[in-house]
Design a protein around this motif. Structure first.
Motif, mmCIF file in Angstrom:
data_model
loop_
_atom_site.group_PDB
_atom_site.id
_atom_site.type_symbol
_atom_site.label_atom_id
_atom_site.label_comp_id
_atom_site.label_asym_id
_atom_site.label_seq_id
_atom_site.Cartn_x
_atom_site.Cartn_y
_atom_site.Cartn_z
ATOM 1 N N LYS A 7 0.847 -1.039 0.024
ATOM 2 C CA LYS A 7 0.230 0.067 -0.097
ATOM 3 C C LYS A 7 0.957 1.494 -0.064
ATOM 4 N N ILE A 8 0.544 2.269 -0.906
ATOM 5 C CA ILE A 8 1.312 3.406 -1.011
ATOM 6 C C ILE A 8 0.492 4.516 -0.863
ATOM 7 N N THR A 9 0.884 5.553 0.149
ATOM 8 C CA THR A 9 0.341 6.824 0.539
ATOM 9 C C THR A 9 1.178 7.710 0.120
ATOM 10 N N ASP A 10 0.400 9.160 0.079
ATOM 11 C CA ASP A 10 1.172 10.390 0.099
ATOM 12 C C ASP A 10 1.651 10.794 1.509
ATOM 13 N N VAL A 11 2.116 11.979 1.654
ATOM 14 C CA VAL A 11 2.422 12.490 2.887
ATOM 15 C C VAL A 11 1.611 12.786 3.735
ATOM 16 N N ILE A 12 0.298 13.064 3.281
ATOM 17 C CA ILE A 12 -0.985 13.486 4.022
ATOM 18 C C ILE A 12 -1.780 12.327 4.391
ATOM 19 N N GLY A 13 -1.187 10.858 3.939
ATOM 20 C CA GLY A 13 -1.694 9.708 4.574
ATOM 21 C C GLY A 13 -2.747 9.291 3.397
ATOM 22 N N LYS A 14 -3.058 9.933 2.233
ATOM 23 C CA LYS A 14 -4.038 9.485 1.164
ATOM 24 C C LYS A 14 -3.410 8.351 0.515
ATOM 25 N N GLU A 15 -4.058 7.103 0.274
ATOM 26 C CA GLU A 15 -3.705 5.999 -0.174
ATOM 27 C C GLU A 15 -3.721 6.334 -1.834
ATOM 28 N N VAL A 16 -2.460 5.850 -2.693
ATOM 29 C CA VAL A 16 -2.440 6.328 -4.272
ATOM 30 C C VAL A 16 -2.300 5.022 -4.843
ATOM 31 N N LYS A 17 -1.845 3.958 -4.318
ATOM 32 C CA LYS A 17 -1.798 2.688 -4.934
ATOM 33 C C LYS A 17 -2.188 1.527 -3.882
ATOM 34 N N SER A 18 -2.402 0.460 -4.423
ATOM 35 C CA SER A 18 -2.625 -1.054 -3.633
ATOM 36 C C SER A 18 -2.459 -2.073 -4.348
ATOM 37 N N LEU A 19 -1.336 -2.726 -4.253
ATOM 38 C CA LEU A 19 -0.967 -3.769 -4.951
ATOM 39 C C LEU A 19 -0.836 -4.962 -4.290
ATOM 40 N N LYS A 20 -0.899 -6.297 -4.988
ATOM 41 C CA LYS A 20 -0.558 -7.560 -4.388
ATOM 42 C C LYS A 20 0.524 -8.221 -5.133
ATOM 43 N N ILE A 21 1.371 -9.153 -4.196
ATOM 44 C CA ILE A 21 2.555 -9.652 -4.856
ATOM 45 C C ILE A 21 2.526 -11.035 -4.211
ATOM 46 N N SER A 22 2.616 -12.089 -5.250
ATOM 47 C CA SER A 22 3.211 -13.488 -4.797
ATOM 48 C C SER A 22 4.345 -13.675 -5.603
ATOM 49 N N GLY A 23 5.372 -13.959 -4.784
ATOM 50 C CA GLY A 23 6.747 -14.059 -5.701
ATOM 51 C C GLY A 23 7.730 -13.171 -4.736
ATOM 52 N N ARG A 24 8.779 -13.055 -5.669
ATOM 53 C CA ARG A 24 10.029 -12.146 -4.923
ATOM 54 C C ARG A 24 10.061 -10.919 -5.494
ATOM 55 N N GLN A 25 9.278 -10.468 -6.286
ATOM 56 C CA GLN A 25 9.629 -9.250 -6.943
ATOM 57 C C GLN A 25 8.418 -8.548 -7.602
ATOM 58 N N LEU A 26 8.287 -7.296 -7.514
ATOM 59 C CA LEU A 26 7.080 -6.450 -7.958
ATOM 60 C C LEU A 26 7.753 -5.196 -8.376
ATOM 61 N N THR A 27 7.497 -4.784 -9.644
ATOM 62 C CA THR A 27 7.599 -3.603 -10.140
ATOM 63 C C THR A 27 6.545 -2.417 -10.031
ATOM 64 N N ILE A 28 6.708 -1.361 -9.447
ATOM 65 C CA ILE A 28 5.695 -0.072 -9.388
ATOM 66 C C ILE A 28 6.060 0.825 -10.389
ATOM 67 N N GLU A 29 4.785 1.109 -11.198
ATOM 68 C CA GLU A 29 4.931 2.027 -12.031
ATOM 69 C C GLU A 29 4.447 3.376 -11.765
ATOM 70 N N ARG A 30 5.171 4.445 -11.974
ATOM 71 C CA ARG A 30 4.898 5.809 -11.564
ATOM 72 C C ARG A 30 3.496 6.264 -12.132
ATOM 73 N N ASN A 31 3.102 5.865 -13.331
ATOM 74 C CA ASN A 31 2.077 6.341 -13.886
ATOM 75 C C ASN A 31 2.065 7.777 -13.874
ATOM 76 N N ASP A 32 0.775 8.515 -13.231
ATOM 77 C CA ASP A 32 0.597 9.812 -13.080
ATOM 78 C C ASP A 32 0.706 10.530 -11.711
ATOM 79 N N LEU A 33 1.518 9.568 -10.852
ATOM 80 C CA LEU A 33 2.016 10.226 -9.607
ATOM 81 C C LEU A 33 2.873 11.384 -9.717
ATOM 82 N N PRO A 34 2.527 12.438 -9.001
ATOM 83 C CA PRO A 34 3.668 13.651 -9.203
ATOM 84 C C PRO A 34 4.830 13.560 -8.474
#
Length: 314
Positions: free
Chosen positions: A264-291
């Motif tokens: 789970k990824i949140t910004d500095v004020i605590g707003k959730e901007v991404k939530s992802l699941k992983i099964s394995g040993r590696q996960l790539t997070i894309e920036r997309n439109d995040l400032p």
């Protein structure tokens, strides 16, 4: 006779209520502090530290039960002209300390995570009076700053407790019975009027215990981390995030196989901007439109253990 007996019972019950000892050194209590370093011309950098002290769980040390205190710090290096390099937000650090409240003596003791757990250090004595010296003295404290200036009784979360004022108390130097100090929970960095650099001063932003919140600064209670640190799952799983900082994508590597782990990824004020699941040993997070900015990553495994990290988008 019945009225007299009833009056006696009421007095006894009232006395019992007001003799209850305040103790907030319990699971779920969270102290949020901000420490700043004083500046003087010629200094290239100063530090600002946001700190959360969270109590979760017990441990047995030398036949005594201590509470586990997870100390999580986020240090920011501030640059001052003419220096332009070397500043910024530093990685989160998590350390563990152990404290115990002695209800018989109304004192609080601490041991550091040294591996030896000795000696035990007295950090609070809630029996002191005006003119007494508090047990701990800060590295940057001036002479006499740990002498109690005055003591009053206040209602704190519904209980009458002592509030110990220290010199320069108008700047926020005090200790509250059962809760601890405004200038650090297990250390003492009092606020002072300084004319030189390199002096660290600490303020209590807020204190939370159960559903009760104490906010002496009447400002935003920083939530750079969840208020509960139950287990450091990084002890079981080595985690590496690279590159960090990044511009388009970053990758989280685990040393062990993950099963149904949540990111789970949140910004500095605590707003959730991404939530992802992983099964394995590696996960790539894309920036997309995040400032551009700083984001907080909470990694929770199937055992509901979690660890916190920071990522920075440039």
């Amino acid at each position: 006779m019945k009225k007299a007996n009833l009056l006696t019972i009421v007095v006894l019950i009232t006395g019992a209520c007001f003799s209850q000892s305040a103790n907030y050194f319990v699971d779920g209590s969270v102290w949020t502090y901000n420490t700043t370093e004083s500046y003087e011309p010629g200094m290239c950098t100063t530090q600002s530290t946001l700190e959360k002290d969270s109590i979760q769980g017990d441990t047995l040390i030398n036949s005594l039960i201590y509470k586990k205190v997870f100390v999580t710090c986020q240090v920011t290096i501030l640059l001052h002209p003419p220096c332009w390099f070397g500043g910024g937000v530093q990685p989160l650090t998590i350390t563990e300390k152990y404290i115990r409240f002695d209800s018989l003596s109304s004192q609080v003791y601490m041991v550091n995570d040294t591996g030896t757990f000795i000696p035990e250090l007295l950090i609070y004595d809630f029996n002191l009076a005006t003119g007494d010296t508090i047990p701990i003295m800060g590295n940057f404290a001036s002479a006499g700053s740990n002498i109690i200036d005055s003591v009053i009784t206040i209602l704190f979360f519904g209980l009458p407790v002592h509030k110990f004022y220290l010199p320069n108390y108008s700047l926020g130097n005090f200790i509250i019975e059962g809760m601890g100090g405004s200038n650090g929970l297990t250390y003492f960095n009092p606020n002072d009027v300084v004319i030189s650099g390199g002096i660290f001063m600490t303020n209590l932003q807020c204190f939370k215990s159960g559903d009760s919140l104490y906010n002496p600064s009447n400002s935003t209670c920083s939530q750079f981390l969840p208020v509960k640190v139950s287990e450091i799952f990084d002890q079981e799983h080595s985690i590496n995030i690279w590159p960090n900082p990044f511009t388009s994508r970053t990758t989280i590597d685990f040393s062990n196989e993950q099963s149904n782990t949540t990111i789970k990824i949140t910004d500095v004020i605590g707003k959730e901007v991404k939530s992802l699941k992983i099964s394995g040993r590696q996960l790539t997070i894309e920036r997309n439109d995040l400032p551009v900015g700083i984001y907080f990553v909470q990694i929770t495994n199937e055992k509901k253990r979690y660890v916190n990290r920071i990522i920075i988008i440039e």
